[in-house]
Write an enzyme that holds these catalytic residues in place. Structure first.
Site, PDB file in Angstrom:
ATOM      1  N   GLY A 223      49.509  13.572  47.421  1.00 27.20           N
ATOM      2  CA  GLY A 223      49.166  13.647  48.834  1.00 27.20           C
ATOM      3  C   GLY A 223      49.820  12.496  49.566  1.00 27.20           C
ATOM      4  O   GLY A 223      49.265  11.403  49.634  1.00 27.20           O
ATOM      5  N   HIS A 224      51.021  12.729  50.079  1.00 23.92           N
ATOM      6  CA  HIS A 224      51.770  11.667  50.743  1.00 23.92           C
ATOM      7  C   HIS A 224      51.587  11.779  52.255  1.00 23.92           C
ATOM      8  O   HIS A 224      52.044  12.734  52.876  1.00 23.92           O
ATOM      9  CB  HIS A 224      53.249  11.742  50.352  1.00 23.92           C
ATOM     10  CG  HIS A 224      53.488  11.377  48.922  1.00 23.92           C
ATOM     11  ND1 HIS A 224      54.745  11.333  48.345  1.00 23.92           N
ATOM     12  CD2 HIS A 224      52.627  11.015  47.942  1.00 23.92           C
ATOM     13  CE1 HIS A 224      54.631  10.969  47.078  1.00 23.92           C
ATOM     14  NE2 HIS A 224      53.357  10.777  46.819  1.00 23.92           N
TER      15      HIS A 224
ATOM     16  N   LYS B 209      53.259   5.400  48.761  1.00 20.97           N
ATOM     17  CA  LYS B 209      54.643   5.747  48.401  1.00 20.97           C
ATOM     18  C   LYS B 209      55.277   6.648  49.444  1.00 20.97           C
ATOM     19  O   LYS B 209      56.476   6.552  49.722  1.00 20.97           O
ATOM     20  CB  LYS B 209      54.673   6.438  47.034  1.00 20.97           C
ATOM     21  CG  LYS B 209      54.203   5.577  45.882  1.00 20.97           C
ATOM     22  CD  LYS B 209      54.243   6.330  44.565  1.00 20.97           C
ATOM     23  CE  LYS B 209      53.302   7.515  44.547  1.00 20.97           C
ATOM     24  NZ  LYS B 209      51.877   7.146  44.681  1.00 20.97           N
TER      25      LYS B 209
ATOM     26  N   GLN C 156      51.808   9.971  42.145  1.00 20.85           N
ATOM     27  CA  GLN C 156      50.798   9.249  41.368  1.00 20.85           C
ATOM     28  C   GLN C 156      51.255   7.799  41.117  1.00 20.85           C
ATOM     29  O   GLN C 156      52.035   7.280  41.892  1.00 20.85           O
ATOM     30  CB  GLN C 156      50.467   9.978  40.064  1.00 20.85           C
ATOM     31  CG  GLN C 156      49.658  11.268  40.251  1.00 20.85           C
ATOM     32  CD  GLN C 156      50.516  12.453  40.648  1.00 20.85           C
ATOM     33  OE1 GLN C 156      51.486  12.781  39.982  1.00 20.85           O
ATOM     34  NE2 GLN C 156      50.163  13.109  41.730  1.00 20.85           N
TER      35      GLN C 156
ATOM     36  N   ASP D  65      48.048   6.676  45.327  1.00 24.01           N
ATOM     37  CA  ASP D  65      47.599   6.393  46.696  1.00 24.01           C
ATOM     38  C   ASP D  65      48.077   5.035  47.197  1.00 24.01           C
ATOM     39  O   ASP D  65      47.437   4.410  48.050  1.00 24.01           O
ATOM     40  CB  ASP D  65      46.060   6.451  46.796  1.00 24.01           C
ATOM     41  CG  ASP D  65      45.485   7.756  46.282  1.00 24.01           C
ATOM     42  OD1 ASP D  65      45.979   8.811  46.700  1.00 24.01           O
ATOM     43  OD2 ASP D  65      44.555   7.715  45.453  1.00 24.01           O
TER      44      ASP D  65
END
Length: 436
Positions: free
Chosen positions: A51-52, A27, A234, A24
């Site tokens: 989750g980007h 990235k 991650q 988180d």
């Protein structure tokens, strides 16, 4: 036209973007910011647990499988062999983009990437329930069980979709084993083959046009001197080996995983850009030495919108853990740092960076312990910095920042042992400052 800073950071043929905390870190935003200057964007680890979040002209996109290059017309996007893929989730992701006018055409899926089957999701949920108060805090998307089966040599690879009959025979055999596990160990309902044949396989077969030998494709792009960005998922502190084990993800998150997860030799990994927040967050259970609670934590959580993109869970908040960041930079070989959510710290008051830990026996260490029990008993030793009240979200140049903000950046560099070359002061692409 590229700025001098862009040319410097993108000087090598390849650029690896890696997380330096517990995920988180932003990235997705940083990868998206840089993706416009490359030809190919590659995801090489993880799966739909990523989750980007990316903001483009006030539109927000949340990507789970797909590389950020899908938001740029004409970019080549690759899902590497180190990933695990849920066909249903991936199909939904592609359909969601199509509804918003984005047609993903140049997408390639490694024929060696493993598939997340419905029984993996079931197993993930049952395992977490069985752990009780010792839950890992997984996303319940079947990631861990899929990687378990990969290592145990009973996984299903994307390339096997080409032979439907053989695929069904393999799944039926593996399902029999899973059902025995569900019934005997978990006392849970079993699954049937028709559930998978009717509810999952049609979506999986629709991925066939995208499946290719992506390592071979990448080799061709690199031979032609095309620019490639490797987008990590991650973060270093969730790495299966160097993270806060067992509260980690199930794949390698370090720079080394670029090679094994995308299919390139070590010598082809060029510039390494580490990404870290200006503070620290964590989702789920596990040691978190610099965690804080109360009004300051709530202030940061609300300003930083610190709720999981994949799970929606509120993230735990802490001061910047310089010990963890320093280890991540060292292990990843980070040459440049991108410091994200910097604007969130405005108005917090004084700000802290943990530079060392005091152990229970009174000793002091500047290194991150492997033992989770030691981590649970340490006390961070902080270096304190003056805060700032100015709104820096509109700053377009490093010289526009207040003196206190510049002092904090210098403190991050001194602690991490790497230069801060990119600074994010908001979610949009244009809220990014070069500092090279």
């Amino acid at each position: 036209m590229k700025t001098r800073s862009e040319r410097h950071l993108l000087n090598d043929t390849t650029l690896a973007v890696v997380g330096c905390q517990w995920g988180d870190e932003g990235k997705g935003k940083i990868s998206d910011f840089l993706a416009g200057q490359v030809d190919v964007v590659v995801r090489y680890n993880g799966g739909p647990n990523a989750g980007h979040t990316i903001v483009v002209e006030n539109e927000t996109f949340k990507l789970h499988h797909l590389p950020c290059g899908v938001l740029y017309p004409g970019k080549i996007n690759i899902l590497g062999n180190g990933m695990v893929l849920d066909a249903l989730t991936l199909e939904d992701e592609l359909a969601g983009l199509k509804r918003r006018g984005i047609i993903v055409q140049k997408l390639f899926i490694s024929d060696r990437a493993h598939l997340i089957l419905p029984y993996h999701r079931r197993q993930d949920s049952l395992e977490e329930e069985k752990r009780g108060s010792a839950k890992i805090g997984t996303t319940l998307r079947g990631i861990g069980p899929a990687y378990q089966d990969k290592i145990a040599r009973r996984g299903i690879r994307a390339g096997e979709l080409r032979d439907a009959q053989r695929l069904k025979e393999k799944i039926a055999a593996f399902l029999s084993e899973k059902n025995e596990l569900f019934a005997r160990y978990y006392s849970a309902e079993t699954m049937t083959m028709p559930e998978i044949e009717e509810g999952y396989l049609p979506a999986a077969y629709r991925l066939l046009p995208y499946i290719a030998d992506t390592a071979l494709l990448l080799a061709g792009h690199l031979e032609r001197g095309e620019k490639v960005l490797f987008e990590g998922a991650q973060g270093a502190m969730l790495d299966i080996d160097y993270g806060t084990y067992p509260y980690v993800t199930s794949s390698g998150t370090m720079t080394g995983s670029v090679c094994s997860g995308a299919g390139i030799p070590p010598g082809k990994v060029g510039t390494i850009l580490g990404v870290g927040k200006a503070y620290t967050t964590r989702v789920g259970a596990g040691p978190f030495p610099t965690e804080i609670e109360g009004k300051t934590a709530e202030y940061i959580r609300e300003r930083g919108r610190e709720f999981g993109t994949t799970t929606g869970r509120p993230r735990r908040i802490g001061w910047l853990d310089g010990v963890a960041l320093r280890q991540a930079c060292r292990l990843n070989g980070v040459q440049h740092l991108a410091l994200t959510l910097f604007d969130v710290l405005g108005g917090v008051g004084s700000i802290k960076i943990a530079t060392a830990y005091r152990c229970r026996d009174g000793s002091v260490t500047e290194h991150f312990p492997a033992d989770q029990h030691i981590l649970e008993e340490i006390t961070p030793i902080y270096r304190e910095f003056a805060g700032w009240d100015e709104d820096i979200s509109r700053c377009g140049n490093i010289n526009d920042l207040p003196r206190a903000a510049l002092d904090y950046i210098k403190g991050v560099e001194e602690t991490a042992g790497a230069p801060v070359s990119l600074l994010s002061v908001g979610p949009r692409r244009d809220q990014t400052i070069w500092r090279l």
